[in-house]
Design an enzyme around this catalytic site. Structure first.
Site: not given
Ligand SMILES: *Cc1c(COP(=O)(O)O)cnc(C)c1O
Length: 376
Positions: A181
């Protein structure tokens, strides 16, 4: 090899992480944890912001907070990461998918109302690529049907809709600080955003194993004890220290990503004008955060060929998501309401190209040349 992603690292994190290593406090809600949470509460702004070990954990907390019970239905797109659904499935919910819009790949707000039944409890809009869902319509539907809105803003930090930060529009919102992210707390991490003050006190309890330990630390009670259901949803202080370095550089990271995004957009525009590919579209009122740069090919076959072509040029591009309703667990825990006009079709066209904080102009040029070469 040009990788698809590099975890964001500004250099500011290092000293803060060393400070934790040299000190006495490593568990959750230490000085860095508090500082990060205050930063979010003030800058988003939000009634309360709680760091979590992941966005998945923040979504699970949301499912606890809105009291999801077995048999309750939760509406969301099928074009999303598994955690959007799983966080509610672990509480016994049945997932109801509706189709996405072809322009943003976000849930089609016009299809939500027909999916509502007397069992529906919540709507979970996913802000794909950090581009907002049509939140005015979604909040209006939720109000009329007395439903909760939990924003999966995993990709949405620093994005906004009509001037409001993503994650702060629904009753609850969740960010991800996974290394893929825009901002990370050292590889894994997340944030629960509480916009409805009713949830603030119980959220702290659920996060602290069902105890009122947070109130104890603030001197509000003289001993802490087991008061509710809960789990362990605190990240450690090392994660918060890493994140603090990123929050200090939040605008720099955002501007840098937006510049790289715009460069791809402007330089790929001739290919779109020639009818070869489709580029992302950002609706009016949406400020995005350049979480992702994707292009849409004609279809699955062309997509596979393009990915192979890029790979031969030492460039790692990826696709996602395999729609959840087509997965085996999706068939067990969910149903698709209405027709799948765009979810499968658009997911098969999509290619995500390399983009990270610090990608160089020469790396971007190589990606552009490879794509241009493919369509020649
Ligand atoms: C990355 C992501 C998640 C999960 O995030 P984590 O921090 O890895 O649990 C959930 N929903 C979306 C849309 C994502 O892109």
């Amino acid at each position: 090899m040009i990788p698809f992603n590099k975890p964001p690292h500004t250099g500011l994190e290092d000293a803060y992480v060393r400070e934790v290593l040299a000190g006495e406090k490593m568990s959750g809600d230490g000085p860095f944890g508090q500082k990060c949470q205050e930063w979010f509460e003030q800058s988003l702004p939000a009634k309360k912001a709680l760091l979590t070990p992941s966005c998945t954990a923040a979504l699970e907390m949301a499912a606890f907070l809105i009291d999801i019970r077995p048999g309750d239905e939760v509406i969301m797109p099928s074009y999303t990461f598994v955690s959007t659904a799983n966080a509610f499935v672990v509480r016994g919910a049945r997932i109801v998918f509706v189709d996405i819009r072809p322009d943003t790949l976000n849930i089609d707000e016009q299809l939500i109302e027909t999916a509502i039944t007397d069992k529906t409890r919540a709507i979970v809009p996913v802000h794909y690529a950090g581009v907002s869902c049509e939140m005015s319509s979604i909040m209006d539907i939720a109000r009329r049907h007395d439903l909760f809105v939990v924003e999966d803003a995993a990709q949405g930090m620093m994005s906004s809709y009509k001037g409001q930060a993503l994650g702060t529009i629904g009753h609850l919102g969740a960010f991800s600080f996974h290394e893929t992210k825009n901002y990370t707390s050292g590889g894994e991490g997340g944030l629960l955003i509480i916009n409805d003050a009713r949830f603030a006190e119980r959220a702290e309890i659920i996060r602290e194993k069902g105890t009122n330990r947070s109130q104890f630390f603030r001197g509000m009670v003289d001993k802490y004890q087991w008061v509710d259901v809960g789990s362990s949803y605190l990240p450690c202080e090392l994660q918060a220290a890493y994140l603090w370095g990123q929050l200090e550089a939040a605008d720099d990271i955002n501007h840098s990503r937006l510049a790289a995004w715009s460069w791809y957009y402007e330089n790929l525009l001739p290919l779109e004008k020639a009818g070869k590919i489709e580029l992302p579209s950002i609706p009016d009122g949406c400020e995005h955060n350049a979480h992702m740069f994707y292009i849409k090919t004609a279809g699955l076959e062309e997509r596979t060929a393009l990915l192979d072509h890029l790979k031969a040029d030492d460039i790692l591009a990826v696709f996602h998501y395999v729609p959840l309703h087509t997965a085996s667990a999706g068939q067990r825990f969910a149903r698709f309401e209405g027709q799948d006009l765009y979810t499968t079709q658009e997911s098969e066209r999509l290619v995500r190209v390399p983009l990270w904080y610090g990608i160089t102009p020469s790396e971007q040029s190589r990606v552009l040349e490879s794509i241009t070469d493919f369509y020649r």
